[in-house]
Design a protein around this motif. Structure first.
Motif, short mmCIF file in Angstrom:
data_model
loop_
_atom_site.label_atom_id
_atom_site.label_comp_id
_atom_site.label_asym_id
_atom_site.label_seq_id
_atom_site.Cartn_x
_atom_site.Cartn_y
_atom_site.Cartn_z
N SER A 182 49.14 38.30 35.70
CA SER A 182 47.77 38.64 36.06
C SER A 182 47.62 38.87 37.56
O SER A 182 46.94 39.80 37.99
CB SER A 182 46.84 37.51 35.60
OG SER A 182 45.51 37.74 36.02
N LEU A 186 47.23 42.82 37.52
CA LEU A 186 45.78 43.04 37.45
C LEU A 186 45.11 42.86 38.81
O LEU A 186 44.41 43.75 39.29
CB LEU A 186 45.17 42.10 36.42
CG LEU A 186 43.67 42.28 36.16
CD1 LEU A 186 43.38 43.69 35.67
CD2 LEU A 186 43.16 41.25 35.16
N GLY A 189 46.61 45.32 41.38
CA GLY A 189 46.18 46.67 41.04
C GLY A 189 44.71 46.91 41.37
O GLY A 189 44.34 47.99 41.87
N MET A 190 43.87 45.93 41.11
CA MET A 190 42.46 46.08 41.46
C MET A 190 42.26 46.14 42.97
O MET A 190 41.38 46.87 43.46
CB MET A 190 41.66 44.91 40.86
CG MET A 190 41.56 44.94 39.35
SD MET A 190 40.74 43.47 38.68
CE MET A 190 39.08 43.70 39.32
N HIS A 418 40.29 37.16 41.59
CA HIS A 418 40.01 38.59 41.41
C HIS A 418 38.91 39.03 42.36
O HIS A 418 39.04 40.01 43.10
CB HIS A 418 39.58 38.85 39.97
CG HIS A 418 40.70 38.69 38.97
ND1 HIS A 418 40.57 39.01 37.65
CD2 HIS A 418 41.95 38.22 39.11
CE1 HIS A 418 41.71 38.76 37.01
NE2 HIS A 418 42.55 38.28 37.89
N MET A 500 47.28 48.39 36.98
CA MET A 500 46.29 47.93 36.00
C MET A 500 46.60 48.44 34.60
O MET A 500 46.46 47.71 33.61
CB MET A 500 44.89 48.37 36.43
CG MET A 500 44.35 47.62 37.64
SD MET A 500 42.60 47.96 37.97
CE MET A 500 42.67 49.70 38.40
N TYR A 503 49.28 46.39 33.07
CA TYR A 503 48.78 45.12 32.54
C TYR A 503 48.09 45.31 31.20
O TYR A 503 48.23 44.47 30.30
CB TYR A 503 47.80 44.50 33.55
CG TYR A 503 47.34 43.12 33.15
CD1 TYR A 503 48.16 42.01 33.33
CD2 TYR A 503 46.08 42.92 32.59
CE1 TYR A 503 47.74 40.74 32.97
CE2 TYR A 503 45.65 41.66 32.23
CZ TYR A 503 46.49 40.58 32.41
OH TYR A 503 46.07 39.33 32.03
#
Length: 525
Positions: A182, A186, A189-190, A418, A500, A503
């Motif tokens: 994650s 994720l 990537g974000m 995040h 992303m 994932y």
């Protein structure tokens, strides 16, 4: 005249003698320098060398910016309540507790308890991140990044410990691997995608990133080796002997990984702490998008005023009748005005940065520590109910324990990370985002996993480094992809989109993955 000349000569001589005597007093003899002054200097240098560790520790606690006075207690409580819209989900804490304690243990009730406890941990993770930011504001940048990574993984660590006590070995292993995936895919990537919406390319430290990739590769190899040992020696080693050997090698490798993490802390906090600063020269500069070129007007077109008369063109004839001179004069005047305007904007931009930035805390230190303690206790109790209700969710077969541990639980634990990492990346602080995402993955791989293995060794639980082979392979491939992505020291929105999407692919695959039960047959409580 002779008397005046004699008086001046005597005065000059006396002045020279006085100057010479003062110089002799200020400059000690060679013997005194050799016997007296040098040992004192050496002693002073030795004492300064002895105080270097204390000075380094003190430097870590000095914030990079000036911190304003803490607000009042009521202002801090208001900041806690109104800090995020995720606090609305705090109502699910008493709901999940009531359902777990009051309702009978049926499959439907356990599923509802899992859902409500799942939603309740999300705002708790956000509050934990909020309190961590308040503490990080009062220390240096390197120590702040370490605190963010450590307390950011507090939820995963608590869930893993509770699942280990309940002997949910597969859930523990899946949640730890899923947390690394994650963060690497994720969250990172974000960050790349969100920063790429404002910047054409964002830069970060190449040396630190490659070092982090090497550490992640070492940890993944440590996870892959027990699985390779199992498949190679399965036909030649008896099952009880193989189980004992896998546990023994897991304990030894865990201790080595903890030693590597300790060396990494010394490297990050003391010996090479300058590498983790934003001012390090290894960081690649970010580039913004080029402005769109303005459409050129047609040569024969003339602007007309409201009454239909043509406006004065930029090629108006000058006083001497030369249109070229008029054009040059007009362009030079416009360029001069643009330069002056640019200088004013530059001065406006440099003005706030020239002054020392003052950060305003939202809470006092006692209130921040109290919030950390209260949130940690609430997370521990809610995670207890969450882990205990996993069997009711997975009993129907619609969802597997591997998917719960690999996808769902890491989303709960990394929800605050995040938000923090993406918000920071948009502000062109990608180095800090990498410190949150990749640093958190390193801490899980080099500290949390070996710590859980060692804790299982202490309390008598068969926790080993023999992870699911499919999960280990996916983790190894993800580390390789991330290594290729960050090796140039630059990022863009497409690289974030690729991470992303990878994932999402992993999540779809593990939705249908049933898991391997043969590996855990000998490693059961």
């Amino acid at each position: 005249m002779d008397e005046e000349h004699f008086a001046r000569t005597q005065t000059a001589a006396i002045g020279r003698r006085t100057t010479f005597d003062e110089a002799a007093i200020q400059q000690p003899s060679r013997r005194s320098t050799t016997n007296g002054t040098t040992p004192v200097t050496r002693a002073t240098s030795r004492s300064s060398q002895r105080s270097n560790p204390l000075q380094l520790l003190r430097a870590l606690t000095i914030p990079n910016h000036k911190v304003a006075d803490p607000p009042s207690l009521m202002h801090g409580i208001k900041a806690i309540i109104m800090g995020s819209w995720l606090n609305v989900l705090l109502v699910f804490i008493p709901v999940s507790w009531a359902m777990y304690l009051a309702l009978p243990r049926t499959q439907q009730n356990q599923t509802l308890t899992f859902v409500f406890a799942f939603l309740a941990i999300i705002p708790l993770a956000k509050l934990l991140a909020f309190a961590t930011d308040e503490l990080s504001m009062r220390v240096g940048q390197t120590l702040a990044g370490l605190m963010n990574a450590t307390l950011g993984n507090a939820v995963e660590l608590i869930v893993a410990i509770i699942a280990l006590v309940h002997c949910e070995i597969s859930v523990v292993q899946s949640s730890l691997v899923g947390s690394i995936l994650s963060n690497l895919l994720l969250v990172l990537g974000m960050c790349f995608f969100a920063g790429g919406t404002r910047f054409s390319e964002q830069g970060f430290g190449v040396s630190v990133t490659q070092l982090n990739s090497s550490l992640l590769t070492i940890s993944v190899i440590a996870v892959l080796l027990p699985a390779a040992f199992h498949f190679v020696g399965d036909s030649t080693i008896a099952d009880p002997k193989e189980t004992s050997d896998i546990l023994s090698l897991s304990h030894g490798v865990a201790i080595i990984l903890l030693f590597i993490y300790g060396c990494f802390l010394v490297f990050q906090l003391f010996s090479h702490k300058d590498m983790y600063n934003d001012e390090h020269g290894d960081i690649v500069a970010s580039t913004k998008y080029k402005p769109r070129p303005k459409k050129e007007k047609k040569e024969g077109s003339e602007k007309k005023s409201i009454f239909g008369w043509p406006k004065a063109s930029s090629t108006a004839v000058a006083a001497n009748g030369d249109p070229a001179t008029a054009t040059a004069t007009t362009s030079s005047d416009s360029s001069h005005s643009e330069t002056a305007q640019g200088d004013v904007e530059a001065n406006d931009t440099e003005g706030p940065h020239a002054e020392e930035e003052v950060e305003q805390p939202q809470m006092s230190v006692p209130l921040t520590v109290g919030l950390l303690v209260v949130v940690t206790v609430l997370v521990a109790v809610t995670a207890e109910f969450l882990v205990d209700s996993i069997d009711g969710v997975t009993k129907s077969g619609a969802i597997s324990k591997e998917f719960v541990g690999l996808i769902l639980l890491p989303i709960v634990g990394n929800a605050a990370e995040h938000v923090t990492a993406v918000t920071v990346s948009v502000k062109d602080k990608l180095t800090l985002s990498l410190g949150v995402a990749v640093g958190s993955s390193i801490q899980i791989a080099l500290f949390v996993i070996p710590f859980i293995v060692t804790l299982g060794w202490i309390i008598g639980k068969p926790m080993s480094l023999l992870f699911d082979p499919f999960e280990s392979v996916v983790l190894f491939l993800s580390v390789i992809v991330v290594n290729y992505t960050v090796q140039d020291g630059k990022s863009n929105w497409l690289e974030g989109m690729v991470l992303m999407c990878l994932y999402v692919i992993v999540a779809v695959v593990f939705w249908y993955y049933p898991g391997v039960q043969e590996l855990s047959s000998g490693l059961t409580c």
